[in-house]
Write a protein that holds these residues in place. Sequence first.
Motif, PDB file in Angstrom:
ATOM      1  N   LEU A  57     -82.673 -14.919  26.561  1.00 59.38           N
ATOM      2  CA  LEU A  57     -81.321 -15.289  26.158  1.00 59.38           C
ATOM      3  C   LEU A  57     -81.225 -15.015  24.656  1.00 59.38           C
ATOM      4  O   LEU A  57     -82.002 -15.555  23.873  1.00 59.38           O
ATOM      5  CB  LEU A  57     -81.089 -16.770  26.455  1.00 59.38           C
ATOM      6  N   VAL A  58     -80.288 -14.146  24.252  1.00 58.67           N
ATOM      7  CA  VAL A  58     -80.287 -13.607  22.891  1.00 58.67           C
ATOM      8  C   VAL A  58     -78.984 -13.954  22.174  1.00 58.67           C
ATOM      9  O   VAL A  58     -77.898 -13.893  22.758  1.00 58.67           O
ATOM     10  CB  VAL A  58     -80.466 -12.067  22.933  1.00 58.67           C
ATOM     11  N   ASN A  59     -79.100 -14.314  20.891  1.00 61.96           N
ATOM     12  CA  ASN A  59     -77.931 -14.538  20.041  1.00 61.96           C
ATOM     13  C   ASN A  59     -77.388 -13.178  19.601  1.00 61.96           C
ATOM     14  O   ASN A  59     -78.058 -12.429  18.879  1.00 61.96           O
ATOM     15  CB  ASN A  59     -78.319 -15.380  18.826  1.00 61.96           C
ATOM     16  N   LEU A  60     -76.171 -12.854  20.021  1.00 64.61           N
ATOM     17  CA  LEU A  60     -75.592 -11.539  19.744  1.00 64.61           C
ATOM     18  C   LEU A  60     -75.475 -11.244  18.255  1.00 64.61           C
ATOM     19  O   LEU A  60     -75.513 -10.086  17.837  1.00 64.61           O
ATOM     20  CB  LEU A  60     -74.202 -11.438  20.384  1.00 64.61           C
ATOM     21  N   LEU A  64     -80.691 -13.561  42.933  1.00 62.51           N
ATOM     22  CA  LEU A  64     -79.574 -14.264  42.300  1.00 62.51           C
ATOM     23  C   LEU A  64     -79.854 -14.553  40.826  1.00 62.51           C
ATOM     24  O   LEU A  64     -78.944 -14.496  39.991  1.00 62.51           O
ATOM     25  CB  LEU A  64     -79.286 -15.579  43.037  1.00 62.51           C
ATOM     26  N   ASN A  65     -81.097 -14.838  40.509  1.00 62.88           N
ATOM     27  CA  ASN A  65     -81.449 -15.142  39.118  1.00 62.88           C
ATOM     28  C   ASN A  65     -81.370 -13.925  38.208  1.00 62.88           C
ATOM     29  O   ASN A  65     -81.429 -14.059  36.989  1.00 62.88           O
ATOM     30  CB  ASN A  65     -82.849 -15.760  39.043  1.00 62.88           C
ATOM     31  N   GLU A  66     -81.236 -12.729  38.803  1.00 58.36           N
ATOM     32  CA  GLU A  66     -81.094 -11.507  38.014  1.00 58.36           C
ATOM     33  C   GLU A  66     -79.629 -11.184  37.717  1.00 58.36           C
ATOM     34  O   GLU A  66     -79.343 -10.281  36.932  1.00 58.36           O
ATOM     35  CB  GLU A  66     -81.720 -10.320  38.769  1.00 58.36           C
ATOM     36  N   LEU A  67     -78.706 -11.897  38.342  1.00 56.36           N
ATOM     37  CA  LEU A  67     -77.290 -11.622  38.134  1.00 56.36           C
ATOM     38  C   LEU A  67     -76.864 -11.980  36.719  1.00 56.36           C
ATOM     39  O   LEU A  67     -77.479 -12.810  36.054  1.00 56.36           O
ATOM     40  CB  LEU A  67     -76.442 -12.406  39.139  1.00 56.36           C
ATOM     41  N   LYS A  68     -75.789 -11.350  36.279  1.00 56.44           N
ATOM     42  CA  LYS A  68     -75.269 -11.635  34.934  1.00 56.44           C
ATOM     43  C   LYS A  68     -74.906 -13.110  34.805  1.00 56.44           C
ATOM     44  O   LYS A  68     -75.135 -13.734  33.775  1.00 56.44           O
ATOM     45  CB  LYS A  68     -74.044 -10.758  34.656  1.00 56.44           C
ATOM     46  N   LYS A  69     -74.309 -13.668  35.854  1.00 54.80           N
ATOM     47  CA  LYS A  69     -73.955 -15.085  35.864  1.00 54.80           C
ATOM     48  C   LYS A  69     -74.673 -15.732  37.047  1.00 54.80           C
ATOM     49  O   LYS A  69     -74.109 -15.890  38.115  1.00 54.80           O
ATOM     50  CB  LYS A  69     -72.442 -15.250  35.997  1.00 54.80           C
ATOM     51  N   PRO A  70     -75.933 -16.129  36.871  1.00 54.30           N
ATOM     52  CA  PRO A  70     -76.682 -16.716  37.988  1.00 54.30           C
ATOM     53  C   PRO A  70     -76.068 -18.055  38.408  1.00 54.30           C
ATOM     54  O   PRO A  70     -75.763 -18.890  37.551  1.00 54.30           O
ATOM     55  CB  PRO A  70     -78.091 -16.919  37.413  1.00 54.30           C
ATOM     56  N   PRO A  71     -75.885 -18.274  39.700  1.00 56.28           N
ATOM     57  CA  PRO A  71     -75.359 -19.564  40.149  1.00 56.28           C
ATOM     58  C   PRO A  71     -76.455 -20.625  40.137  1.00 56.28           C
ATOM     59  O   PRO A  71     -77.650 -20.299  40.160  1.00 56.28           O
ATOM     60  CB  PRO A  71     -74.916 -19.276  41.584  1.00 56.28           C
ATOM     61  N   LEU A  72     -76.055 -21.889  40.103  1.00 53.48           N
ATOM     62  CA  LEU A  72     -77.007 -22.960  40.356  1.00 53.48           C
ATOM     63  C   LEU A  72     -77.400 -22.886  41.830  1.00 53.48           C
ATOM     64  O   LEU A  72     -76.581 -22.514  42.678  1.00 53.48           O
ATOM     65  CB  LEU A  72     -76.380 -24.318  40.055  1.00 53.48           C
ATOM     66  N   ILE A  73     -78.644 -23.239  42.118  1.00 57.45           N
ATOM     67  CA  ILE A  73     -79.133 -23.147  43.499  1.00 57.45           C
ATOM     68  C   ILE A  73     -79.655 -24.501  43.955  1.00 57.45           C
ATOM     69  O   ILE A  73     -80.431 -25.158  43.252  1.00 57.45           O
ATOM     70  CB  ILE A  73     -80.256 -22.101  43.612  1.00 57.45           C
ATOM     71  N   VAL A  74     -79.205 -24.917  45.138  1.00 60.31           N
ATOM     72  CA  VAL A  74     -79.792 -26.066  45.834  1.00 60.31           C
ATOM     73  C   VAL A  74     -80.410 -25.527  47.117  1.00 60.31           C
ATOM     74  O   VAL A  74     -79.703 -24.979  47.972  1.00 60.31           O
ATOM     75  CB  VAL A  74     -78.743 -27.142  46.178  1.00 60.31           C
ATOM     76  N   ARG A  89     -81.430  -3.069  33.179  1.00 63.92           N
ATOM     77  CA  ARG A  89     -80.387  -2.054  33.292  1.00 63.92           C
ATOM     78  C   ARG A  89     -79.070  -2.627  33.822  1.00 63.92           C
ATOM     79  O   ARG A  89     -77.998  -2.130  33.501  1.00 63.92           O
ATOM     80  CB  ARG A  89     -80.851  -0.908  34.180  1.00 63.92           C
ATOM     81  N   ASN A  90     -79.148  -3.721  34.598  1.00 69.54           N
ATOM     82  CA  ASN A  90     -77.932  -4.329  35.129  1.00 69.54           C
ATOM     83  C   ASN A  90     -77.086  -4.989  34.042  1.00 69.54           C
ATOM     84  O   ASN A  90     -75.906  -5.277  34.256  1.00 69.54           O
ATOM     85  CB  ASN A  90     -78.282  -5.382  36.188  1.00 69.54           C
ATOM     86  N   TYR A  91     -77.701  -5.266  32.882  1.00 65.98           N
ATOM     87  CA  TYR A  91     -76.994  -5.980  31.815  1.00 65.98           C
ATOM     88  C   TYR A  91     -76.551  -5.071  30.676  1.00 65.98           C
ATOM     89  O   TYR A  91     -75.838  -5.513  29.780  1.00 65.98           O
ATOM     90  CB  TYR A  91     -77.884  -7.075  31.230  1.00 65.98           C
ATOM     91  N   VAL A  92     -76.985  -3.808  30.682  1.00 62.37           N
ATOM     92  CA  VAL A  92     -76.756  -2.934  29.525  1.00 62.37           C
ATOM     93  C   VAL A  92     -75.269  -2.726  29.256  1.00 62.37           C
ATOM     94  O   VAL A  92     -74.797  -2.870  28.126  1.00 62.37           O
ATOM     95  CB  VAL A  92     -77.460  -1.570  29.731  1.00 62.37           C
ATOM     96  N   LYS A  93     -74.509  -2.401  30.289  1.00 62.12           N
ATOM     97  CA  LYS A  93     -73.084  -2.120  30.096  1.00 62.12           C
ATOM     98  C   LYS A  93     -72.356  -3.333  29.545  1.00 62.12           C
ATOM     99  O   LYS A  93     -71.576  -3.228  28.580  1.00 62.12           O
ATOM    100  CB  LYS A  93     -72.459  -1.687  31.422  1.00 62.12           C
ATOM    101  N   ALA A  94     -72.613  -4.506  30.129  1.00 66.82           N
ATOM    102  CA  ALA A  94     -71.938  -5.731  29.670  1.00 66.82           C
ATOM    103  C   ALA A  94     -72.349  -6.078  28.250  1.00 66.82           C
ATOM    104  O   ALA A  94     -71.519  -6.546  27.456  1.00 66.82           O
ATOM    105  CB  ALA A  94     -72.265  -6.880  30.616  1.00 66.82           C
ATOM    106  N   LEU A  95     -73.619  -5.842  27.908  1.00 68.73           N
ATOM    107  CA  LEU A  95     -74.077  -6.130  26.554  1.00 68.73           C
ATOM    108  C   LEU A  95     -73.355  -5.234  25.545  1.00 68.73           C
ATOM    109  O   LEU A  95     -72.902  -5.712  24.500  1.00 68.73           O
ATOM    110  CB  LEU A  95     -75.593  -5.931  26.458  1.00 68.73           C
ATOM    111  N   ARG A  96     -73.234  -3.960  25.856  1.00 70.28           N
ATOM    112  CA  ARG A  96     -72.551  -3.044  24.924  1.00 70.28           C
ATOM    113  C   ARG A  96     -71.087  -3.447  24.758  1.00 70.28           C
ATOM    114  O   ARG A  96     -70.536  -3.365  23.649  1.00 70.28           O
ATOM    115  CB  ARG A  96     -72.664  -1.613  25.439  1.00 70.28           C
ATOM    116  N   GLU A  97     -70.481  -3.894  25.829  1.00 73.76           N
ATOM    117  CA  GLU A  97     -69.083  -4.339  25.734  1.00 73.76           C
ATOM    118  C   GLU A  97     -68.958  -5.555  24.831  1.00 73.76           C
ATOM    119  O   GLU A  97     -67.954  -5.711  24.111  1.00 73.76           O
ATOM    120  CB  GLU A  97     -68.541  -4.662  27.134  1.00 73.76           C
ATOM    121  N   GLN A  98     -69.967  -6.420  24.845  1.00 72.38           N
ATOM    122  CA  GLN A  98     -69.950  -7.601  23.987  1.00 72.38           C
ATOM    123  C   GLN A  98     -70.177  -7.245  22.523  1.00 72.38           C
ATOM    124  O   GLN A  98     -69.609  -7.873  21.628  1.00 72.38           O
ATOM    125  CB  GLN A  98     -71.035  -8.599  24.446  1.00 72.38           C
TER     126      GLN A  98
END
Length: 244
Positions: free
Chosen positions: A200-203, A72-82, A232-241
């Motif tokens: 976490l990077v400043n675009l 879950l922590n590898e997801l683009k939008k990781p959820p909070l976990i309890v 690799r899971n973030y590359v496409k979304a990063l390029r779109e940004q």
Amino acid sequence: MQPTISTIVVDDEPYNREELIYLLQAYSSIQIVGEADSGEACVMQAIQKQPDLIFLDVEMPAMNGLQVAEILNELKKPPLIVFATAFPEFAVQAFRYEAIDYLLKPYDEDQLHQTIQRIEKRIFPTDDADRDLGTANKLGVENDGEVVYLDPNDILYIYSEEKRVNIVTSTQSFETKKTLKDLELRLSTYPFFRTHKSYLVNLHYITRLTPWFNGAFNLTIKGKDKPIPVSRNYVKALREQLEL
């Protein structure tokens, strides 16, 4: 309309799942969007529904809660976990996965109430002191016994390494006790992007994106030689940004 916290409850025991859902229904801020009886089902629902919060059982067959949290922590939008479990000895391991809290079974309603309050503060910050981003929009970090207030626009990137989180500007680096997930939330109104579970990077400061290995990339930050990994899971979304 009052904002809500989209939530998934995960437990392989139906009774425990039903009990927790029943208790959570007392909170208007919590919106149950799903439930799962296994780690695999939890991951699938997290990808499909992108919840804000997951109550996650630790002891489950096949894939336990700690293994699920790592994914879950590898997801683009990781959820909070309890984490929720009958075994207190898992607490130390659980917080290594940046869990916001740890509940013991059988559930104590007072403890659950405190957990919900902590989550609401994290997701719906109203007090500037809680956010460390006041009217001047500064991020407060401790440095040699003092508090230094950084303009988020001056931050190049933030990374975690060996359980330490560092904030890097063009001239200096600051170690902070805040977690990377916490900083990502606090800086959500600024152009920061999670390129990797540890970065976490400043675009605004990205100058180059270079293929590296097996679908992953490295990126270059203006004025810095150190390459920043992009999973690799973030590359496409990063390029779109980044691209017009």
